[in-house]
Design a protein around this motif. Structure first.
Motif, PDB file in Angstrom:
ATOM      1  N   GLN A  10     -21.853 -21.614  10.492  1.00 59.55           N
ATOM      2  CA  GLN A  10     -20.473 -21.333  10.125  1.00 59.55           C
ATOM      3  C   GLN A  10     -20.424 -20.486   8.861  1.00 59.55           C
ATOM      4  OE1 GLN A  10     -18.192 -25.079  10.203  1.00 59.55           O
ATOM      5  NE2 GLN A  10     -17.150 -24.056  11.889  1.00 59.55           N
ATOM      6  N   THR A  11     -19.806 -19.349   8.987  1.00 63.11           N
ATOM      7  CA  THR A  11     -19.613 -18.457   7.849  1.00 63.11           C
ATOM      8  C   THR A  11     -18.338 -18.863   7.108  1.00 63.11           C
ATOM      9  OG1 THR A  11     -18.258 -16.919   9.111  1.00 63.11           O
ATOM     10  CG2 THR A  11     -20.668 -16.554   9.152  1.00 63.11           C
ATOM     11  N   PRO A  12     -18.155 -18.357   5.896  1.00 62.54           N
ATOM     12  CA  PRO A  12     -16.855 -18.588   5.236  1.00 62.54           C
ATOM     13  C   PRO A  12     -15.695 -18.106   6.108  1.00 62.54           C
ATOM     14  CG  PRO A  12     -18.451 -17.790   3.646  1.00 62.54           C
ATOM     15  CD  PRO A  12     -19.110 -17.684   5.012  1.00 62.54           C
ATOM     16  N   PHE A  13     -15.905 -17.023   6.855  1.00 62.51           N
ATOM     17  CA  PHE A  13     -14.881 -16.528   7.779  1.00 62.51           C
ATOM     18  C   PHE A  13     -14.473 -17.613   8.772  1.00 62.51           C
ATOM     19  CE2 PHE A  13     -14.000 -14.438  11.919  1.00 62.51           C
ATOM     20  CZ  PHE A  13     -12.826 -13.773  11.582  1.00 62.51           C
ATOM     21  N   ASP A  14     -15.470 -18.297   9.338  1.00 63.71           N
ATOM     22  CA  ASP A  14     -15.187 -19.399  10.261  1.00 63.71           C
ATOM     23  C   ASP A  14     -14.456 -20.529   9.546  1.00 63.71           C
ATOM     24  OD1 ASP A  14     -16.627 -18.159  12.422  1.00 63.71           O
ATOM     25  OD2 ASP A  14     -18.498 -18.954  11.587  1.00 63.71           O
ATOM     26  N   LEU A  15     -14.931 -20.853   8.352  1.00 61.44           N
ATOM     27  CA  LEU A  15     -14.381 -21.992   7.612  1.00 61.44           C
ATOM     28  C   LEU A  15     -12.946 -21.775   7.147  1.00 61.44           C
ATOM     29  CD1 LEU A  15     -17.546 -22.897   5.506  1.00 61.44           C
ATOM     30  CD2 LEU A  15     -16.649 -24.118   7.517  1.00 61.44           C
ATOM     31  N   VAL A  16     -12.558 -20.520   6.881  1.00 63.60           N
ATOM     32  CA  VAL A  16     -11.171 -20.277   6.475  1.00 63.60           C
ATOM     33  C   VAL A  16     -10.228 -20.293   7.664  1.00 63.60           C
ATOM     34  CG1 VAL A  16     -11.788 -18.943   4.413  1.00 63.60           C
ATOM     35  CG2 VAL A  16     -11.191 -17.737   6.515  1.00 63.60           C
ATOM     36  N   GLY A  67     -17.142 -12.303   8.782  1.00 61.88           N
ATOM     37  CA  GLY A  67     -16.635 -12.071  10.129  1.00 61.88           C
ATOM     38  C   GLY A  67     -17.092 -10.719  10.639  1.00 61.88           C
ATOM     39  N   PRO A  68     -16.439 -10.231  11.676  1.00 58.11           N
ATOM     40  CA  PRO A  68     -16.796  -8.911  12.203  1.00 58.11           C
ATOM     41  C   PRO A  68     -16.776  -7.850  11.101  1.00 58.11           C
ATOM     42  CG  PRO A  68     -15.272 -10.020  13.676  1.00 58.11           C
ATOM     43  CD  PRO A  68     -15.359 -10.857  12.426  1.00 58.11           C
TER      44      PRO A  68
END
Length: 137
Positions: A10-16, A67-68
């Protein structure tokens, strides 16, 4: 037991919460900047039409959060610091930017602890954009 390839990092992008949440943060940020007099100096640094900036900042933050990476593909070799180098960023406008972004993140669904880390990192970035000749304001 899942293999390393099967585990989802999980990236920060996923977590936000993904692109939709990032877009909500950016929209709230620009709405605050556009509507509140506390951000008048910051608003004056921007073009009358904020839509291109909304799109660009959304893309940048999506990529910055893991993210992307479309924004970086579309802007090869572009650095946020050099992009803003032509602007008279002062301590005051950097603080206005940081405050509006902190508020926008706080108004989102992002976990408060993660949001605070995100706001702190972005504030450091804003401080790095202060032009030496513009420090006193």
């Amino acid at each position: 037991m899942a293999s390393a390839e099967q585990e989802h990092h999980q990236t920060p992008f996923d977590l936000v919460g993904g692109a939709q949440v990032v877009r909500q943060i950016v929209d709230r940020f620009y709405d605050l900047m556009d509507q509140e007099s506390a951000y008048a100096r910051l608003r004056a640094l921007h073009a009358p039409d904020l839509d291109p900036m909304r799109s660009s900042l959304t893309g940048f933050l999506i990529a910055w959060l893991g993210g992307p990476r479309d924004w970086f593909v579309e802007h090869p070799g572009v650095c946020m610091m050099s992009t803003h180098a032509r602007l008279p960023v002062t301590e005051g406008t950097a603080l206005e930017w940081s405050d509006a972004m902190r508020r926008a993140i706080a108004d989102s669904t992002v976990d408060p602890a993660l949001g605070a880390k995100m706001a702190e990192a972005l504030s450091s970035m804003a401080q790095g954009m202060i032009r030496p000749a513009a420090r006193a304001d």
